[in-house]
Write an enzyme that holds these catalytic residues in place. Structure first.
Site, PDB file in Angstrom:
ATOM      1  N   LEU A  40       0.974  -1.254   0.035  1.00  0.00           N
ATOM      2  CA  LEU A  40       0.073  -0.012   0.047  1.00  0.00           C
ATOM      3  C   LEU A  40       0.801   1.414  -0.152  1.00  0.00           C
ATOM      4  CD1 LEU A  40      -2.943  -1.018   2.498  1.00  0.00           C
ATOM      5  CD2 LEU A  40      -2.792  -1.480  -0.171  1.00  0.00           C
ATOM      6  N   ASP A  64       5.726  -5.871   2.437  1.00  0.00           N
ATOM      7  CA  ASP A  64       6.782  -5.765   1.752  1.00  0.00           C
ATOM      8  C   ASP A  64       7.322  -6.702   1.050  1.00  0.00           C
ATOM      9  OD1 ASP A  64       9.076  -4.694   0.389  1.00  0.00           O
ATOM     10  OD2 ASP A  64       9.288  -3.090   1.713  1.00  0.00           O
ATOM     11  N   GLU A 132       9.423  -1.825 -21.829  1.00  0.00           N
ATOM     12  CA  GLU A 132      10.549  -0.965 -21.666  1.00  0.00           C
ATOM     13  C   GLU A 132      11.885  -1.424 -21.418  1.00  0.00           C
ATOM     14  OE1 GLU A 132       9.611   2.485 -19.182  1.00  0.00           O
ATOM     15  OE2 GLU A 132       7.686   2.599 -19.680  1.00  0.00           O
ATOM     16  N   TYR A 155      13.696   3.187 -13.950  1.00  0.00           N
ATOM     17  CA  TYR A 155      12.452   2.287 -13.589  1.00  0.00           C
ATOM     18  C   TYR A 155      13.019   0.788 -14.623  1.00  0.00           C
ATOM     19  CZ  TYR A 155       8.312  -0.038 -14.977  1.00  0.00           C
ATOM     20  OH  TYR A 155       7.356  -0.978 -15.391  1.00  0.00           O
ATOM     21  N   LYS A 159      13.525  -3.121 -13.931  1.00  0.00           N
ATOM     22  CA  LYS A 159      12.715  -4.224 -14.242  1.00  0.00           C
ATOM     23  C   LYS A 159      13.532  -5.018 -15.120  1.00  0.00           C
ATOM     24  CE  LYS A 159       8.768  -4.582 -14.089  1.00  0.00           C
ATOM     25  NZ  LYS A 159       7.933  -5.281 -13.166  1.00  0.00           N
ATOM     26  N   ASN A 184       1.852  -0.422 -22.917  1.00  0.00           N
ATOM     27  CA  ASN A 184       1.512   0.394 -21.944  1.00  0.00           C
ATOM     28  C   ASN A 184      -0.171   0.043 -21.853  1.00  0.00           C
ATOM     29  OD1 ASN A 184       3.642   2.037 -23.086  1.00  0.00           O
ATOM     30  ND2 ASN A 184       2.887   3.706 -21.555  1.00  0.00           N
ATOM     31  N   ASN A 254       1.536  10.283 -28.453  1.00  0.00           N
ATOM     32  CA  ASN A 254       1.006  11.113 -27.402  1.00  0.00           C
ATOM     33  C   ASN A 254       0.012  12.310 -27.679  1.00  0.00           C
ATOM     34  OD1 ASN A 254       2.354   9.353 -25.694  1.00  0.00           O
ATOM     35  ND2 ASN A 254       4.055  10.737 -25.359  1.00  0.00           N
TER      36      ASN A 254
HETATM   37  P1  NAD Z   1       1.000   0.454  -9.760  1.00  0.00           P
HETATM   38  O1  NAD Z   1       2.057   1.393  -9.443  1.00  0.00           O
HETATM   39  O2  NAD Z   1      -0.374   0.946  -9.920  1.00  0.00           O
HETATM   40  O3  NAD Z   1       0.942  -0.677  -8.584  1.00  0.00           O
HETATM   41  C1  NAD Z   1       2.016  -1.229  -7.885  1.00  0.00           C
HETATM   42  C2  NAD Z   1       1.260  -1.950  -6.752  1.00  0.00           C
HETATM   43  O4  NAD Z   1       2.395  -2.453  -6.099  1.00  0.00           O
HETATM   44  C3  NAD Z   1       0.641  -1.065  -5.811  1.00  0.00           C
HETATM   45  O5  NAD Z   1      -0.530  -1.389  -5.351  1.00  0.00           O
HETATM   46  C4  NAD Z   1       1.695  -0.712  -4.653  1.00  0.00           C
HETATM   47  O6  NAD Z   1       1.245  -0.585  -3.319  1.00  0.00           O
HETATM   48  C5  NAD Z   1       2.511  -2.162  -4.817  1.00  0.00           C
HETATM   49  N1  NAD Z   1       3.789  -2.039  -4.153  1.00  0.00           N
HETATM   50  C6  NAD Z   1       4.822  -1.260  -4.550  1.00  0.00           C
HETATM   51  N2  NAD Z   1       6.095  -1.656  -3.819  1.00  0.00           N
HETATM   52  C7  NAD Z   1       5.698  -2.773  -3.157  1.00  0.00           C
HETATM   53  C8  NAD Z   1       6.479  -3.648  -2.086  1.00  0.00           C
HETATM   54  N3  NAD Z   1       7.626  -3.391  -1.847  1.00  0.00           N
HETATM   55  N4  NAD Z   1       5.603  -4.739  -1.572  1.00  0.00           N
HETATM   56  C9  NAD Z   1       4.571  -4.920  -1.989  1.00  0.00           C
HETATM   57  N5  NAD Z   1       3.689  -4.104  -2.728  1.00  0.00           N
HETATM   58  C10 NAD Z   1       4.272  -3.091  -3.267  1.00  0.00           C
HETATM   59  O7  NAD Z   1       1.583  -0.196 -11.068  1.00  0.00           O
HETATM   60  P2  NAD Z   1       0.745  -1.054 -12.393  1.00  0.00           P
HETATM   61  O8  NAD Z   1       0.746  -0.108 -13.165  1.00  0.00           O
HETATM   62  O9  NAD Z   1      -0.451  -1.880 -11.985  1.00  0.00           O
HETATM   63  O10 NAD Z   1       1.804  -2.082 -12.732  1.00  0.00           O
HETATM   64  C11 NAD Z   1       1.946  -3.510 -12.242  1.00  0.00           C
HETATM   65  C12 NAD Z   1       3.120  -4.148 -12.686  1.00  0.00           C
HETATM   66  O11 NAD Z   1       2.917  -4.263 -13.989  1.00  0.00           O
HETATM   67  C13 NAD Z   1       4.454  -3.494 -12.405  1.00  0.00           C
HETATM   68  O12 NAD Z   1       5.343  -4.643 -12.409  1.00  0.00           O
HETATM   69  C14 NAD Z   1       4.838  -2.962 -13.632  1.00  0.00           C
HETATM   70  O13 NAD Z   1       6.298  -2.885 -14.049  1.00  0.00           O
HETATM   71  C15 NAD Z   1       4.218  -3.631 -14.940  1.00  0.00           C
HETATM   72  N6  NAD Z   1       3.661  -3.217 -15.977  1.00  0.00           N
HETATM   73  C16 NAD Z   1       2.899  -2.271 -16.161  1.00  0.00           C
HETATM   74  C17 NAD Z   1       2.546  -1.517 -17.142  1.00  0.00           C
HETATM   75  C18 NAD Z   1       1.632  -0.232 -17.652  1.00  0.00           C
HETATM   76  O14 NAD Z   1       1.339   0.248 -18.398  1.00  0.00           O
HETATM   77  N7  NAD Z   1       1.072   0.186 -16.099  1.00  0.00           N
HETATM   78  C19 NAD Z   1       2.788  -2.202 -18.370  1.00  0.00           C
HETATM   79  C20 NAD Z   1       3.755  -3.464 -18.591  1.00  0.00           C
HETATM   80  C21 NAD Z   1       4.161  -3.846 -17.179  1.00  0.00           C
HETATM   81  O1  TDX Z   2       2.106  14.142 -18.152  1.00  0.00           O
HETATM   82  C1  TDX Z   2       2.811  13.284 -19.061  1.00  0.00           C
HETATM   83  N1  TDX Z   2       2.983  13.848 -20.299  1.00  0.00           N
HETATM   84  C2  TDX Z   2       3.433  12.982 -21.337  1.00  0.00           C
HETATM   85  O2  TDX Z   2       3.492  13.548 -22.526  1.00  0.00           O
HETATM   86  C3  TDX Z   2       2.968  11.964 -18.775  1.00  0.00           C
HETATM   87  C4  TDX Z   2       2.826  11.474 -17.420  1.00  0.00           C
HETATM   88  C5  TDX Z   2       3.543  11.257 -19.867  1.00  0.00           C
HETATM   89  N2  TDX Z   2       3.683  11.650 -21.108  1.00  0.00           N
HETATM   90  C6  TDX Z   2       4.215  10.907 -22.126  1.00  0.00           C
HETATM   91  C7  TDX Z   2       5.636   9.866 -21.726  1.00  0.00           C
HETATM   92  C8  TDX Z   2       5.315   8.772 -22.731  1.00  0.00           C
HETATM   93  O3  TDX Z   2       5.835   9.005 -24.002  1.00  0.00           O
HETATM   94  O4  TDX Z   2       3.283   9.901 -22.370  1.00  0.00           O
HETATM   95  C9  TDX Z   2       3.776   8.757 -22.655  1.00  0.00           C
HETATM   96  C10 TDX Z   2       3.245   7.460 -21.585  1.00  0.00           C
HETATM   97  O5  TDX Z   2       3.773   7.862 -20.360  1.00  0.00           O
HETATM   98  P1  TDX Z   2       3.590   7.272 -18.893  1.00  0.00           P
HETATM   99  O6  TDX Z   2       2.122   7.014 -18.580  1.00  0.00           O
HETATM  100  O7  TDX Z   2       4.379   7.695 -17.751  1.00  0.00           O
HETATM  101  O8  TDX Z   2       4.005   5.562 -19.448  1.00  0.00           O
HETATM  102  P2  TDX Z   2       5.677   5.142 -19.742  1.00  0.00           P
HETATM  103  O9  TDX Z   2       6.547   5.961 -19.437  1.00  0.00           O
HETATM  104  O10 TDX Z   2       5.176   4.774 -21.423  1.00  0.00           O
HETATM  105  O11 TDX Z   2       5.590   3.493 -18.892  1.00  0.00           O
HETATM  106  C11 TDX Z   2       4.139   2.816 -18.827  1.00  0.00           C
HETATM  107  O12 TDX Z   2       4.435   1.826 -19.721  1.00  0.00           O
HETATM  108  C12 TDX Z   2       5.111   0.750 -19.459  1.00  0.00           C
HETATM  109  C13 TDX Z   2       4.266   2.606 -17.486  1.00  0.00           C
HETATM  110  O13 TDX Z   2       4.112   3.702 -16.576  1.00  0.00           O
HETATM  111  C14 TDX Z   2       5.186   1.652 -17.116  1.00  0.00           C
HETATM  112  O14 TDX Z   2       4.814   0.891 -15.562  1.00  0.00           O
HETATM  113  C15 TDX Z   2       5.153   0.270 -17.959  1.00  0.00           C
HETATM  114  O15 TDX Z   2       6.298  -0.706 -17.635  1.00  0.00           O
END
Ligand code: NAD
Ligand code: TDX
Length: 350
Positions: A40, A64, A132, A155, A159, A184, A254
């Protein structure tokens, strides 16, 4: 099914994709015990799971993933058949402003879970990774699983490290690890620091939409539920030791996406604001999902048109959910977007 899933540990289940996965998985596997381990952090939100709180097959633990003693106790209590590791620090911008916690959670936390999986002989360990790790593409081509890894942000470096640990724990210790790399995600319950919810929420409040650089960076968008289905397919039938790419097949610039959101909400393009670019900003991501399609028969279901409509509607109808975040988490949210980002141009030396 390759493994009998009596109990599954989902880490990070209170985050964006994690809560969508917990809900999806409970629906599809009525008899499986789903254990959600989440620290959380600012990104974890139990409000997102209110609707399943009463489900007797769902169990929440606050903790954690890098706390070895706690993790060991949990594995000892449940003897999980599978682990799906979503828990992570997930925002690239935050990793630029403060990388340490990304190493603590994404690297050390993953190793801690792998060690527990080794000791308690977990049947499957699915590491949820990202496109990424491959770095950035030019205007053509797509990432395949055989591409080299070239992470460009703290980041994505964290990963990538986690992926390498999962691979090594499979090769050296036989921990049955699988890795998924997804593009994404977007959809309901995404924290409003990420592009799509940020643009929707700012537009709804008639605030500026900050577009980094020239706005021509391209992302390959996938609806979170489609990602969840892909993870389920890999968890059940993927080949251990393998990597599976997951892409939405929806490449969008974007700036075009920001304009689309404004148009759908009936807001003027004068809200668009070009701002300082993100240092190390990857230009384009695009995933080749041929392997998972061919081996596991997975394909995304949502068209981008459907998915973005549904997502915008969700944020319009669930203002209470994000108001709470924007006001409660406001200090950090505001600091990141409006105070710290403008100084990015000074971060990169040389
Ligand atoms: P998010 O940031 O919304 O959620 C992450 C969750 O992990 C949160 O609930 C947080 O409380 C929990 N967390 C963080 N540190 C922790 C710890 N030390 N121990 C236990 N819980 C912990 O992330 P998301 O966007 O849902 O992404 C989830 C996973 O998918 C991540 O591993 C991310 O790298 C991967 N991923 C995300 C995207 C994307 O577009 N969002 C795309 C590809 C992969
Ligand atoms: O305010 C903004 N303005 C903007 O132009 C933000 C927050 C982002 N951006 C751009 C950056 C990127 O080109 O938009 C694109 C998307 O940005 P994010 O939402 O921050 O995503 P990105 O950096 O692509 O990473 C996401 O996709 C892969 C997730 O956050 C990661 O967790 C995942 O692994």
């Amino acid at each position: 099914m390759a493994v009998d899933l009596k109990s599954v540990l989902v880490t990070g289940g209170a985050g964006f994709i994690g809560n969508n996965f917990v809900r999806f998985f409970l629906k599809r596997h009525g008899d499986t015990e789903v254990i959600n381990l989440d620290k959380l952090t600012y990104a974890g939100n139990l409000e997102s799971l209110r609707d399943i709180e009463g489900n007797h097959h769902y169990h929440f633990y606050k903790g954690d993933i890098s706390d070895a003693a706690f993790v060991k106790r949990l594995f000892n209590e449940w003897h999980f058949d599978a682990v799906v590791n979503f828990a992570a620090e997930s925002h690239v911008d935050r990793s630029i402003l403060g990388p340490q916690v990304f190493i603590d959670t994404n690297v050390r936390g993953t190793m801690t879970l792998l060690e527990a999986a080794r000791e308690f002989e977990v049947g499957r360990f699915l590491q949820v990774s990202t496109d990424e790790v491959y770095g950035s593409l030019g205007s053509t081509g797509k990432f395949t699983e055989t591409n080299g890894l070239s992470p460009n942000s703290p980041y994505s470096a964290s990963k990538t490290s986690a992926d390498m640990l999962a691979r090594a724990w499979w090769k050296t210790f036989g921990v049955p690890a699988l890795i998924t790399r997804c593009s994404n995600n977007y959809g309901p319950y995404q924290f409003p620091e990420k592009f799509i919810p940020l643009m929707i929420i700012n537009a709804l409040q008639d605030k500026e939409l900050p577009v980094y650089g020239d706005g021509k960076n391209v992302r390959d968008w996938i609806f979170a539920d489609d990602h969840c289905e892909a993870i389920e397919a890999v968890l059940e039938n993927g080949r251990v030791g393998e990597v599976y790419n997951i892409g939405g097949g929806n490449e969008v610039e974007n700036i075009e996406l920001a304009k689309l959101i404004l148009a759908k909400l009936g807001k003027p393009e004068s809200l668009l604001k070009f701002v300082t670019d993100r240092p190390g900003h990857d230009r384009r991501y695009a995933m080749d999902s041929t392997k998972i399609e061919r081996e596991l028969g997975w394909r995304p279901n949502r068209s981008f048109e459907q998915g973005i409509e549904e997502t915008i509607r969700w944020y319009v109808e669930n203002q209470k959910w994000w108001h709470r975040i924007v006001s409660g988490e406001y200090q950090n949210y505001y600091k990141l977007q409006y105070e710290e980002r403008p100084s990015w141009s000074n971060l990169r030396k040389g």
